[in-house]
Write a protein that holds these residues in place. Structure first.
Motif, PDB file in Angstrom:
ATOM      1  N   ASN A 104       0.862  -1.184   0.000  1.00 15.74           N
ATOM      2  CA  ASN A 104       0.000   0.000   0.000  1.00 15.74           C
ATOM      3  C   ASN A 104       0.895   1.229   0.000  1.00 15.74           C
ATOM      4  O   ASN A 104       2.024   1.178   0.478  1.00 15.74           O
ATOM      5  CB  ASN A 104      -0.891   0.013   1.249  1.00 15.74           C
ATOM      6  N   VAL A 142       0.867  -4.672   3.466  1.00 16.42           N
ATOM      7  CA  VAL A 142      -0.465  -4.628   4.071  1.00 16.42           C
ATOM      8  C   VAL A 142      -0.620  -5.796   5.048  1.00 16.42           C
ATOM      9  O   VAL A 142      -0.335  -6.944   4.705  1.00 16.42           O
ATOM     10  CB  VAL A 142      -1.542  -4.717   2.975  1.00 16.42           C
ATOM     11  N   TYR A 146      -4.940  -1.123   9.727  1.00 15.69           N
ATOM     12  CA  TYR A 146      -4.719  -0.026   8.791  1.00 15.69           C
ATOM     13  C   TYR A 146      -3.310   0.543   8.979  1.00 15.69           C
ATOM     14  O   TYR A 146      -2.960   0.972  10.094  1.00 15.69           O
ATOM     15  CB  TYR A 146      -5.721   1.109   9.035  1.00 15.69           C
ATOM     16  N   ASP A 147      -2.532   0.558   7.924  1.00 18.14           N
ATOM     17  CA  ASP A 147      -1.265   1.311   7.880  1.00 18.14           C
ATOM     18  C   ASP A 147      -0.205   0.870   8.899  1.00 18.14           C
ATOM     19  O   ASP A 147       0.642   1.669   9.286  1.00 18.14           O
ATOM     20  CB  ASP A 147      -1.526   2.819   8.079  1.00 18.14           C
TER      21      ASP A 147
END
Ligand code: GRF
Length: 208
Positions: A104, A142, A146-147
């Motif tokens: 990502n 990923v 999230y992140d």
């Protein structure tokens, strides 16, 4: 057979375009989007890259969704998935079922300014509110949150005194367009080595 990449996008797709334009060691063979009528789809048509709209919510459960995506990825012999402004969480099932890396790109210097709700302009607003003097872009693996996955490469730029979220977003986006293809070229050359959460970039054979 070369190194094949699928890009997942939900928006305008400028990163998708950059990944196509700067492909050296890989080729972009598929676009997946969760939204019909997005700019990324129009770009795929122009670039003559196969595209598919897959709406996670239209599947009964994660397993069926993951199966459908995996089937598509296998048809195109995809080695790596690149999320580029893909605003839907990648399910744990899909992470488990896909054998290659899923990357990502995030428009801040992670681990700062990431996590749920920090996407698009919200990221740049938060950076400006925190009076940061640098920001940038991060490419990471990923994982199920999230992140938070291992960071592969980052590039920073200064935050200017008169920056607005829009002006900062634009400069970070320019960095993203260089950084993302660079990282995927490294993956295609098998030059990214992950030890736990730590990524090392191996030297190019041509450097010797
Ligand atoms: C980029 O800023 C990316 O970092 C973020 O969403 C934006 C996507 O822009 N995850 P685009 O659709 O590639 O133009």
């Amino acid at each position: 057979m070369g190194f094949c990449v699928a890009v997942f996008a939900s928006g305008g797709g400028s990163n998708f375009q950059a990944l196509v334009d700067h492909a050296i060691e890989y080729s972009v063979e598929l676009l997946v989007t969760n939204r019909p009528n997005v700019g990324a789809l129009q770009r795929a048509e122009r670039l003559e890259i196969p595209a598919q709209v897959i709406v996670p919510a239209s599947y009964k459960n994660e397993e069926l969704y993951s199966k459908a995506v995996i089937q598509l990825l296998e048809q195109q012999r995809i080695d790596l998935i690149a999320l580029a402004g893909y605003l839907s969480k990648i399910s744990a099932q899909l992470i488990h079922d896909f054998s290659g890396p899923i990357l990502n790109i995030h428009p801040s210097l992670l681990p700062r300014f990431g996590g749920k709700g920090l996407y698009g302009k919200h990221v740049h607003q938060a950076v400006i509110d925190a009076k940061e003097t640098t920001s940038g872009a991060t490419v990471h693996i990923v994982d199920e949150e999230y992140d938070t996955g291992p960071i592969i490469l980052q590039e920073s730029i200064p935050v200017l005194g008169n920056d607005t979220p829009d002006s900062l977003a634009l400069r970070v986006l320019n960095i993203e367009h260089q950084l993302y293809p660079k990282v995927i070229n490294l993956f295609a050359q098998k030059r990214v080595k992950l030890t736990g959460r730590h990524a090392t970039i191996l030297p190019s054979l041509h450097d010797h």
